[in-house]
Design an enzyme around this catalytic site. Structure first.
Site, PDB file in Angstrom:
ATOM      1  N   SER A  10      -7.300  -7.355   1.561  1.00 59.59           N
ATOM      2  CA  SER A  10      -7.009  -5.972   1.935  1.00 59.59           C
ATOM      3  C   SER A  10      -7.165  -4.972   0.792  1.00 59.59           C
ATOM      4  O   SER A  10      -7.226  -3.768   1.035  1.00 59.59           O
ATOM      5  CB  SER A  10      -5.594  -5.856   2.506  1.00 59.59           C
ATOM      6  OG  SER A  10      -4.626  -6.092   1.493  1.00 59.59           O
TER       7      SER A  10
ATOM      8  N   LYS B  71      -0.437  -2.424  -1.902  1.00 61.95           N
ATOM      9  CA  LYS B  71      -1.321  -1.361  -1.410  1.00 61.95           C
ATOM     10  C   LYS B  71      -1.417  -0.267  -2.471  1.00 61.95           C
ATOM     11  O   LYS B  71      -0.707  -0.276  -3.465  1.00 61.95           O
ATOM     12  CB  LYS B  71      -0.785  -0.750  -0.108  1.00 61.95           C
ATOM     13  CG  LYS B  71      -0.528  -1.730   1.030  1.00 61.95           C
ATOM     14  CD  LYS B  71      -1.800  -2.323   1.601  1.00 61.95           C
ATOM     15  CE  LYS B  71      -1.485  -3.315   2.725  1.00 61.95           C
ATOM     16  NZ  LYS B  71      -2.708  -4.047   3.164  1.00 61.95           N
TER      17      LYS B  71
END
Length: 292
Positions: free
Chosen positions: A58, A128
């Site tokens: 990701s 993230k």
């Protein structure tokens, strides 16, 4: 028979009645070495830095599957909050990760994970990039760039090649609440980030209190050794109010051991170099001799 802690029994005593302690066996020092290493490992993991492993795609290409990153846990203790552009590790705010059945760890596994010597199966953390902080207005329309406070971000330097900023899941505009973060993965079309959790209780925002720390270095493998700086485009977004699942590794344990060794060696040196005065009827006299 020589007295305990006195120099060699070779007939050469010290003129002032002093001798040298025998050097203690390494095996007698080993328990102290282990205790110091464990304490230092716990302190390092809790307050300074912790290593994490990246098991998903990701955050490509910034982070690859299998990378190990070091996370700064110290600065938040001094009131520092995450800023735009930083890559951060945070606890699952709730509902971001699927529920999976994990075997109950035994006592040894719990202890080793507590001091940072092995991953904890009970911890649920993600990694993230911070796009917007409390007070920012953020949006991204299909076919357009991500905008923060009306400024279009230039994400070419870190977004995954061939990805669009948000065509798979447009959002906004909306204002990020105080003490919250809007986060996105660099591999936009392969990241279940804030955009996909807008129906949750936190509306996709990550509470600042859930942030473990900022990822600052890719430490492993060595051919990918690199820092993780903030891209320049985030500096142009104006002032805000605030200045993949990962598992912990054994870096705190290794660092604790590295810190414990010098301490134990220093202690050994002090013990072996400290003079000892003899007293009592069997002390060595001015003419030398051995204690009986």
């Amino acid at each position: 028979m020589s007295g305990d802690g006195v120099g060699d029994n070779d007939g050469a005593g010290t003129g002032d009645g002093e001798g040298q302690r025998k050097q203690r066996s390494f095996w007698k020092e080993l328990p102290l070495l282990i205790v110091i290493a464990l304490v230092l490992a716990l302190v390092i993991k809790t307050f300074l830095v912790q290593a994490f492993s990246i098991p998903s795609d990701s955050m490509q290409n910034t982070l690859q599957r299998g990378d190990r990153v070091l996370v700064d846990k110290l600065t938040p203790w001094f009131g520092s909050e995450p800023e735009r552009g930083e890559v951060v590790v945070f606890h699952d705010p709730g509902g971001w990760l699927p529920e999976t059945d994990v075997p109950d760890p035994n006592i040894a596994q719990k202890f080793l994970s507590f001091i940072g010597l092995m991953p904890s199966a009970e911890e649920k953390d993600l990694i993230k990039r911070v796009i917007a902080v409390g007070g920012d207005t953020v949006e991204c329309k299909k076919g357009g760039p991500v905008e923060v406070n009306g400024h279009a971000l230039d994400e070419k330097g870190f977004i995954f090649a061939g990805n669009t900023p948000c065509d798979d899941q447009p959002f906004g505009p909306f204002k990020v609440p105080k003490d919250r973060l809007w986060v996105m993965g660099d591999h936009r079309q392969n990241s279940q980030d804030s955009r996909y959790h807008m129906d949750n209780a936190d509306r996709g925002f990550v509470p600042v209190k859930d942030v473990v720390g900022r990822a600052i270095v890719v430490a492993w493998p060595l051919d990918r050794l690199a820092t993780l700086p903030v891209p320049d485009t985030f500096d142009q977004a104006g002032p805000g109010q605030a200045a993949a699942v990962v598992g912990s590794l054994a870096a705190p344990g290794a660092a604790g051991l590295a810190g414990a060794v010098p301490l134990v060696l220093w202690r050994r040196k002090r013990l072996t170099s400290r003079p000892v005065k003899e007293s009592g009827p069997h002390s060595t006299g001015p003419g030398g001799g051995t204690a009986g």
